[in-house]
Design an enzyme around this catalytic site. Structure first.
Site, PDB file in Angstrom:
ATOM      1  NE  ARG A  93     -35.027  13.820 -21.719  1.00  0.00           N
ATOM      2  CZ  ARG A  93     -36.349  14.043 -21.748  1.00  0.00           C
ATOM      3  NH1 ARG A  93     -37.039  13.689 -22.804  1.00  0.00           N
ATOM      4  NH2 ARG A  93     -36.954  14.615 -20.735  1.00  0.00           N
ATOM      5  CG  ASN A 147     -36.767  21.664 -26.114  1.00  0.00           C
ATOM      6  OD1 ASN A 147     -36.851  22.876 -25.994  1.00  0.00           O
ATOM      7  ND2 ASN A 147     -37.723  20.831 -25.738  1.00  0.00           N
ATOM      8  CB  CYS A 169     -41.926  26.478 -25.777  1.00  0.00           C
ATOM      9  SG  CYS A 169     -42.064  25.512 -24.266  1.00  0.00           S
ATOM     10  CG  ASP A 170     -45.159  21.561 -25.233  1.00  0.00           C
ATOM     11  OD1 ASP A 170     -44.207  21.993 -24.555  1.00  0.00           O
ATOM     12  OD2 ASP A 170     -45.475  20.361 -25.240  1.00  0.00           O
ATOM     13  CG  HIS A 199     -38.189  25.441 -21.162  1.00  0.00           C
ATOM     14  ND1 HIS A 199     -37.567  24.244 -21.460  1.00  0.00           N
ATOM     15  CD2 HIS A 199     -39.386  25.397 -21.812  1.00  0.00           C
ATOM     16  CE1 HIS A 199     -38.349  23.518 -22.249  1.00  0.00           C
ATOM     17  NE2 HIS A 199     -39.451  24.196 -22.481  1.00  0.00           N
ATOM     18  CE1 TYR A 264     -38.182  21.994 -18.709  1.00  0.00           C
ATOM     19  CE2 TYR A 264     -40.284  22.941 -19.324  1.00  0.00           C
ATOM     20  CZ  TYR A 264     -39.359  21.920 -19.409  1.00  0.00           C
ATOM     21  OH  TYR A 264     -39.613  20.824 -20.182  1.00  0.00           O
ATOM     22  NE  ARG A 284     -40.240  12.981 -18.745  1.00  0.00           N
ATOM     23  CZ  ARG A 284     -41.384  12.308 -18.788  1.00  0.00           C
ATOM     24  NH1 ARG A 284     -41.657  11.382 -17.873  1.00  0.00           N
ATOM     25  NH2 ARG A 284     -42.284  12.546 -19.720  1.00  0.00           N
TER      26      ARG A 284
HETATM   27  P1  NAD Z   1     -37.097  11.419 -30.358  1.00  0.00           P
HETATM   28  O1  NAD Z   1     -35.679  11.061 -30.101  1.00  0.00           O
HETATM   29  O2  NAD Z   1     -38.157  10.401 -30.202  1.00  0.00           O
HETATM   30  O3  NAD Z   1     -37.217  11.971 -31.848  1.00  0.00           O
HETATM   31  C1  NAD Z   1     -36.332  12.805 -32.456  1.00  0.00           C
HETATM   32  C2  NAD Z   1     -36.014  12.317 -33.862  1.00  0.00           C
HETATM   33  O4  NAD Z   1     -35.129  13.264 -34.456  1.00  0.00           O
HETATM   34  C3  NAD Z   1     -35.310  10.964 -33.923  1.00  0.00           C
HETATM   35  O5  NAD Z   1     -36.033  10.059 -34.726  1.00  0.00           O
HETATM   36  C4  NAD Z   1     -33.953  11.302 -34.531  1.00  0.00           C
HETATM   37  O6  NAD Z   1     -33.440  10.279 -35.366  1.00  0.00           O
HETATM   38  C5  NAD Z   1     -34.265  12.565 -35.305  1.00  0.00           C
HETATM   39  N1  NAD Z   1     -33.089  13.370 -35.643  1.00  0.00           N
HETATM   40  C6  NAD Z   1     -32.008  13.637 -34.882  1.00  0.00           C
HETATM   41  N2  NAD Z   1     -31.146  14.424 -35.543  1.00  0.00           N
HETATM   42  C7  NAD Z   1     -31.700  14.678 -36.755  1.00  0.00           C
HETATM   43  C8  NAD Z   1     -31.289  15.429 -37.872  1.00  0.00           C
HETATM   44  N3  NAD Z   1     -30.122  16.092 -37.881  1.00  0.00           N
HETATM   45  N4  NAD Z   1     -32.089  15.457 -38.953  1.00  0.00           N
HETATM   46  C9  NAD Z   1     -33.269  14.800 -38.955  1.00  0.00           C
HETATM   47  N5  NAD Z   1     -33.715  14.061 -37.913  1.00  0.00           N
HETATM   48  C10 NAD Z   1     -32.940  14.014 -36.815  1.00  0.00           C
HETATM   49  O7  NAD Z   1     -37.403  12.690 -29.443  1.00  0.00           O
HETATM   50  P2  NAD Z   1     -38.758  13.259 -28.808  1.00  0.00           P
HETATM   51  O8  NAD Z   1     -38.738  13.043 -27.358  1.00  0.00           O
HETATM   52  O9  NAD Z   1     -39.913  12.758 -29.571  1.00  0.00           O
HETATM   53  O10 NAD Z   1     -38.573  14.810 -29.023  1.00  0.00           O
HETATM   54  C11 NAD Z   1     -38.370  15.421 -30.257  1.00  0.00           C
HETATM   55  C12 NAD Z   1     -38.020  16.866 -30.108  1.00  0.00           C
HETATM   56  O11 NAD Z   1     -39.140  17.637 -29.740  1.00  0.00           O
HETATM   57  C13 NAD Z   1     -36.981  17.148 -29.023  1.00  0.00           C
HETATM   58  O12 NAD Z   1     -36.112  18.156 -29.464  1.00  0.00           O
HETATM   59  C14 NAD Z   1     -37.805  17.630 -27.874  1.00  0.00           C
HETATM   60  O13 NAD Z   1     -37.031  18.348 -26.970  1.00  0.00           O
HETATM   61  C15 NAD Z   1     -38.802  18.442 -28.616  1.00  0.00           C
HETATM   62  N6  NAD Z   1     -40.027  18.816 -27.913  1.00  0.00           N
HETATM   63  C16 NAD Z   1     -40.260  20.133 -27.789  1.00  0.00           C
HETATM   64  C17 NAD Z   1     -41.387  20.598 -27.205  1.00  0.00           C
HETATM   65  C18 NAD Z   1     -41.552  22.082 -27.050  1.00  0.00           C
HETATM   66  O14 NAD Z   1     -42.450  22.546 -26.460  1.00  0.00           O
HETATM   67  N7  NAD Z   1     -40.665  22.917 -27.567  1.00  0.00           N
HETATM   68  C19 NAD Z   1     -42.344  19.694 -26.726  1.00  0.00           C
HETATM   69  C20 NAD Z   1     -42.102  18.339 -26.869  1.00  0.00           C
HETATM   70  C21 NAD Z   1     -40.935  17.912 -27.492  1.00  0.00           C
HETATM   71  C1  G6P Z   2     -42.409  20.234 -22.164  1.00  0.00           C
HETATM   72  C2  G6P Z   2     -41.495  21.264 -22.723  1.00  0.00           C
HETATM   73  C3  G6P Z   2     -40.747  20.701 -23.881  1.00  0.00           C
HETATM   74  C4  G6P Z   2     -40.025  19.438 -23.504  1.00  0.00           C
HETATM   75  C5  G6P Z   2     -40.971  18.458 -22.922  1.00  0.00           C
HETATM   76  C6  G6P Z   2     -40.178  17.300 -22.326  1.00  0.00           C
HETATM   77  O1  G6P Z   2     -43.459  19.979 -23.044  1.00  0.00           O
HETATM   78  O2  G6P Z   2     -42.118  22.429 -23.129  1.00  0.00           O
HETATM   79  O3  G6P Z   2     -39.858  21.672 -24.326  1.00  0.00           O
HETATM   80  O4  G6P Z   2     -39.432  18.862 -24.639  1.00  0.00           O
HETATM   81  O5  G6P Z   2     -41.733  19.024 -21.898  1.00  0.00           O
HETATM   82  O6  G6P Z   2     -41.008  16.281 -22.089  1.00  0.00           O
HETATM   83  P1  G6P Z   2     -40.510  14.808 -21.818  1.00  0.00           P
HETATM   84  O7  G6P Z   2     -41.791  14.086 -21.651  1.00  0.00           O
HETATM   85  O8  G6P Z   2     -39.740  14.377 -23.039  1.00  0.00           O
HETATM   86  O9  G6P Z   2     -39.692  14.869 -20.596  1.00  0.00           O
HETATM   87 MN    MN Z   3     -40.586  23.669 -24.313  1.00  0.00          MN
END
Ligand code: NAD
Ligand code: G6P
Ligand code: MN
Length: 441
Positions: A93, A147, A169-170, A199, A264, A284
């Site tokens: 990231r 994501n 998405c949240d 987004h 976004y 970030r």
């Molecule tokens: P993080 O790095 O703390 O956690 C991600 C985990 O995924 C890690 O432990 C990693 O080892 C694991 N991983 C990676 N590749 C993998 C695979 N192929 N199989 C199984 N596990 C795997 O990240 P985070 O900041 O906690 O975010 C997690 C995800 O959630 C991200 O994709 C983030 O963008 C997403 N997210 C989405 C929303 C949304 O609204 N859509 C909101 C918050 C977070």
């Molecule tokens: C929002 C978005 C997510 C994104 C997150 C990033 O919740 O909807 O898609 O993953 O923000 O947050 P962060 O705290 O990791 O920058």
């Molecule tokens: Mn999102």
């Protein structure tokens, strides 16, 4: 009530403890008999797994809890997979954010070149877990919020069209909470109309159940303050950089005051401002690694050390309760109205059928049924068409392994000023992602 078996893919995620706590808080609405964590990084997941094992023994001993890196063990006998993987973790990231900035371009995890780079990594991880799910629990549904959701959703459409994957998405949920504070209502009492891509969208209506429209009241507030509100909505979105983002919505609204913008959009509509206000040595990713990641893993280690989760630093992510709403919608056919990322097929009347769009849907046991949002104006349509084409080109480049196509995707991105800059950024991204991307020719 039926009791469910859940696997969380990306068990080592910083969001895992908050989501597990949220699920414990919702057991009366959504009973759980078995909970598993799955991750391909056993060491990272092990810390959260060990701590959660202690917590669950104390707070919900009836739940059969385990954590594993073995796909068969993880995906056998599960009803729902909650997926939040981050392929390449925070180290990548950081690259997604810093490489574009080095070229004077916005560096953001889901938008522009950063999002494209992340997308090219995520597709592999997502297809892998979808295949495990289909192999070991063919009736299971995946609730995916990994994501970049827009690119992941398009990849699902192209590569696994029949898989039971719901992309959500949240951000709309979080922003609706802010809107509800602005008008002093409860978010669950509000119903919205919305159109866009993930987004990348706009609210066209925010009404209460009696049909009173609050759009102009909210707009008056946003025109002054953006979505910045006084009360804490959730801890994640209270960090300094997020506060700036909520404030900036004011300038997004100014461009088209008819609709309430998704935050976004600032990366696409004010990219020069964003670059000027970025620090290419501290992005970030750094803020999250020093903040959320440290807090969560320190709390986990403390639980393990003390052997108890009493007064632990794990907190309920109540903001994430939409995930339970979604699981309930599927499990109990609740016909919940939620924003989902789905194939357009006429929901936005004057937009491509095969575009993955974000619109309100009624969700029941067969999945989401999109609600039609009518025709959208030229300005938004033009922006969306450019962006959705970028997303489609990225997935096309992934499937065909084409350098040319990915260069076109970057060149078309509104965030990148020229084909030359696109090429320079791309070449650096290829180098940084050589362990993750398919080889491009
Ligand atoms: P993080 O790095 O703390 O956690 C991600 C985990 O995924 C890690 O432990 C990693 O080892 C694991 N991983 C990676 N590749 C993998 C695979 N192929 N199989 C199984 N596990 C795997 O990240 P985070 O900041 O906690 O975010 C997690 C995800 O959630 C991200 O994709 C983030 O963008 C997403 N997210 C989405 C929303 C949304 O609204 N859509 C909101 C918050 C977070
Ligand atoms: C929002 C978005 C997510 C994104 C997150 C990033 O919740 O909807 O898609 O993953 O923000 O947050 P962060 O705290 O990791 O920058
Ligand atoms: Mn999102």
């Amino acid at each position: 009530m039926k009791e469910f078996s859940i696997v969380i893919a990306g068990g080592g995620s910083t969001f895992t403890p908050g989501i597990v706590m949220m699920m414990l808080d919702n057991l009366d609405r959504f009973p759980i008999r078995q909970l598993k964590l799955y991750d391909n990084d056993g060491e990272r997941q092990g810390i959260l797994g060990e701590a959660l094992e202690i917590l669950l023994k104390e707070q919900a001993p009836h739940i059969n809890f385990s954590y594993t890196t073995d796909p068969e063990e993880a995906f056998t006998d599960v009803d729902f997979c909650m997926a939040h993987i981050r392929v390449g973790k925070y180290a990548m990231r950081e690259q997604d954010e810093k490489i574009p900035l080095k070229h004077g371009v916005v560096g953001q995890e889901t938008c522009g070149p950063g999002g494209i780079a992340y997308g090219m990594r995520s597709i592999t991880g997502m297809m892998e877990i979808i295949d495990y799910m289909e192999k070991y629990s063919p009736d299971c549904w995946m609730l995916n919020y990994s994501n970049p959701a827009a690119i992941v959703a398009e990849a699902c459409r192209r590569m696994r069209p029949n898989a039971k994957v719901l992309n959500i998405c949240d951000m709309p949920v979080g922003t609706l909470r802010r809107m509800s504070q602005i008008i002093n209502k409860k978010p669950e009492d509000l119903e919205v109309r919305y159109f866009g891509l993930n987004h990348f969208g706009w609210w066209t209506s925010v009404k209460d159940k009696e049909g009173h429209e609050y759009l102009s009241e909210i707009r008056d507030y946003v025109a002054e303050n953006g979505y910045l509100t006084q009360v804490e909505v959730d801890t994640q979105h209270m960090d300094k950089s997020w506060q700036e983002t909520h404030k900036k919505a004011k300038d997004l609204l100014a461009i088209d005051p008819r609709f309430l913008p998704n935050t976004y959009l600032k990366y696409y509509l004010y990219p020069d401002y964003e670059v000027q206000h970025s620090d290419c040595s501290y992005t970030r990713a750094n803020e999250v690694m020093e903040g959320r990641e440290k807090t969560v893993f320190t709390a986990a280690k403390k639980i393990i050390e003390k052997g108890t989760a009493e007064n632990s630093g794990f907190t309920i992510d109540s903001h994430a309760s939409f995930i339970v709403d979604l699981a309930r919608a599927i499990a109990f056919n609740t016909h919940e109205r939620m924003l989902m990322i789905v194939e357009n097929n006429g929901a936005i009347a004057n937009f491509d059928d095969d575009a993955m769009v974000e619109v309100p849907c009624i969700v029941g046991s067969d999945g989401p049924e999109p609600l039609t949002q009518g025709k959208i104006p030229a300005f938004e349509k033009g922006l969306m068409h450019q962006q959705v084409t970028v997303e489609k080109l990225v997935v096309e480049a992934y499937i065909t392994g084409s350098y040319q196509t990915l260069w076109q995707a970057l060149t078309l991105s509104k965030i990148i000023p020229s084909a030359e800059v696109a090429k320079n950024v791309l070449d650096d991204l290829i180098e940084a992602n050589k362990d993750f991307w398919p080889e491009l020719k």
